[in-house]
Design a protein around this motif. Sequence first.
Motif, PDB file in Angstrom:
ATOM      1  N   ARG A   1       1.431  11.046 -24.257  1.00  0.00           N
ATOM      2  CA  ARG A   1       2.467  10.178 -23.709  1.00  0.00           C
ATOM      3  C   ARG A   1       3.684  10.971 -23.246  1.00  0.00           C
ATOM      4  NH1 ARG A   1       2.471   7.080 -27.600  1.00  0.00           N
ATOM      5  NH2 ARG A   1       4.333   7.744 -28.741  1.00  0.00           N
TER       6      ARG A   1
ATOM      7  N   PRO B   1       8.872  15.159 -33.167  1.00  0.00           N
ATOM      8  CA  PRO B   1       7.772  14.249 -33.532  1.00  0.00           C
ATOM      9  C   PRO B   1       8.149  13.413 -34.749  1.00  0.00           C
ATOM     10  CG  PRO B   1       7.304  16.468 -34.288  1.00  0.00           C
ATOM     11  CD  PRO B   1       8.572  16.565 -33.478  1.00  0.00           C
TER      12      PRO B   1
ATOM     13  N   TRP C   1       0.502  10.560 -28.896  1.00  0.00           N
ATOM     14  CA  TRP C   1       1.938  10.856 -28.771  1.00  0.00           C
ATOM     15  C   TRP C   1       2.145  12.058 -27.855  1.00  0.00           C
ATOM     16  CZ3 TRP C   1       4.803  15.161 -30.444  1.00  0.00           C
ATOM     17  CH2 TRP C   1       6.194  15.015 -30.433  1.00  0.00           C
ATOM     18  N   CYS C   2       1.337  13.091 -28.031  1.00  0.00           N
ATOM     19  CA  CYS C   2       1.438  14.282 -27.169  1.00  0.00           C
ATOM     20  C   CYS C   2       1.141  13.924 -25.717  1.00  0.00           C
ATOM     21  CB  CYS C   2       0.473  15.359 -27.650  1.00  0.00           C
ATOM     22  SG  CYS C   2       0.891  16.086 -29.247  1.00  0.00           S
TER      23      CYS C   2
END
Length: 510
Positions: free
Chosen positions: A101, A26, A98-99
């Motif tokens: 995606r 991340p 983000w997770c």
Amino acid sequence: MATGTGRPWWAPPPFPTPPSSFTADPPEEFLCPISGSLMADPVVVPPGQTFERACIQACAALAFSPPAVAADLAASASSSTPLVLVPNVALRTAILNWCDRLGLPHPAPLPPATAHDIVRRLMPPQSEDPSSKSQRSQGQAAASARVRRQSVDGFVQEPSSRQRGDALEEEIMAVLGAEGATPAEQASALASLRQATRENKEVRRQLCTPRLLAALRPMLLSADAGVQVNAAAAVVNLSLEPENKVRIVRSGAVSPLVDVLRGGHPEARDHAAGAVYSLAVEDENRAAIGVLGAIPPLLELFAGAAAGYRARREAGMALYHVSLSGMNRSKIARAPGAVRTLLAAAEARDRSSEADAAALRRLAVMVLANLAGCPDGRAALMDGGAVAAVVRLMLSGSAAPGSAEEEYCISTLYGMSRGSMRFRGLARAAGVEAALQSVAEGGGGVGRDMARRTLRAMRGEDDDAPVTATGLLGRQWDDGSVVSEGLVSIRRPPHRSNYAGPSGSNTTQF
């Protein structure tokens, strides 16, 4: 000092281990600087850093401030004031997106016991030798630098001003727009806004949005001193950028600023005066400021002996710029006690701080000179004894020969002399000839021409030609007379530099 794992004591431990499903690294800004894990519940603490909620609460409970934390959590733990944690809604949304995606599960909040265990691992041993302490200090600096960086596509770079501005707006609106936000939470969010707008011009431009300005209006009327002071200071800072000035006035901010001037917290009132001054520098705003009732409280603040010098100076500068509007000159002239207030400030002496008294004296005569440019102003000045008072300033040395104060005094007398039979008797009785004769016989310039015209008016000599000076352009007064902008007295007051204590703009930063 090592921890037995090859890791200095100050470095975040690799705990807890992320789930095996997390196959992508991340961005660093998504990781809690304390735990090193993906944040599930990011919160902002003064002065603006973001951490996992459970980790920062554990630090506060253990009265320990890791190197990554700028706030003094030990002091917070011993204080009766609770630690203010503002949800970082924008960052949490970015983490969840983000997770999603990458098809990764959303992070789960850390259990309090786990967070306490992490913080205890970060706490240093009770004693250290000097070499270990030096090593720890170097590590602290490296850790702090690491917290301030963001990692994007493998390259380390500072977040852009736009990113900081957008994130801060979301953080502030998450608090100011929440129904159940406490005054302490509102004050903390506004303090973050105040700090950000004090330091960065680009952020000031980005944050001056209709949504944020609408949220600031009720904060100016808050009964909580911290909320009101920080809101007023934030308006001052936002107003420093020229493109923001009209936007702020059109947002409806002037009316609550006037309310603060009338009866707000003393420090908030000082900031409100600075905000009105800053906004009045823009010509388009002046009429609106006068119509919305700013003139009486500005006069009261300028006259207030109990008010500090800074508050009186800001009020005086606001009055000067507001009085550049013809409509407002009449409003000031008709305001009860206005001329008396201005003359008292013009003649005041303060041996303990003569420089401050001189600055206020100049502001007073600047406004007097503007008032003399309209019929209502001339009548109010002569009713209030301004002819004799201005002559006293010149003869006593308070308006020294060649000074800006003298030139403003000349301009005031010239304005009162225009088309007024009444001026003749008042001028003779006050000794205008003694005050102006040396100037009228001087080398030249618009000041000399004004002095000569004033003396001729006092003597009843016909002289309808406007004051002129070679190469100088005149500005029209309300009655058609002309005062040259080339006169030194008509020059604009100098803009002060920033208040990084008190921007190259028109007022101070707070």
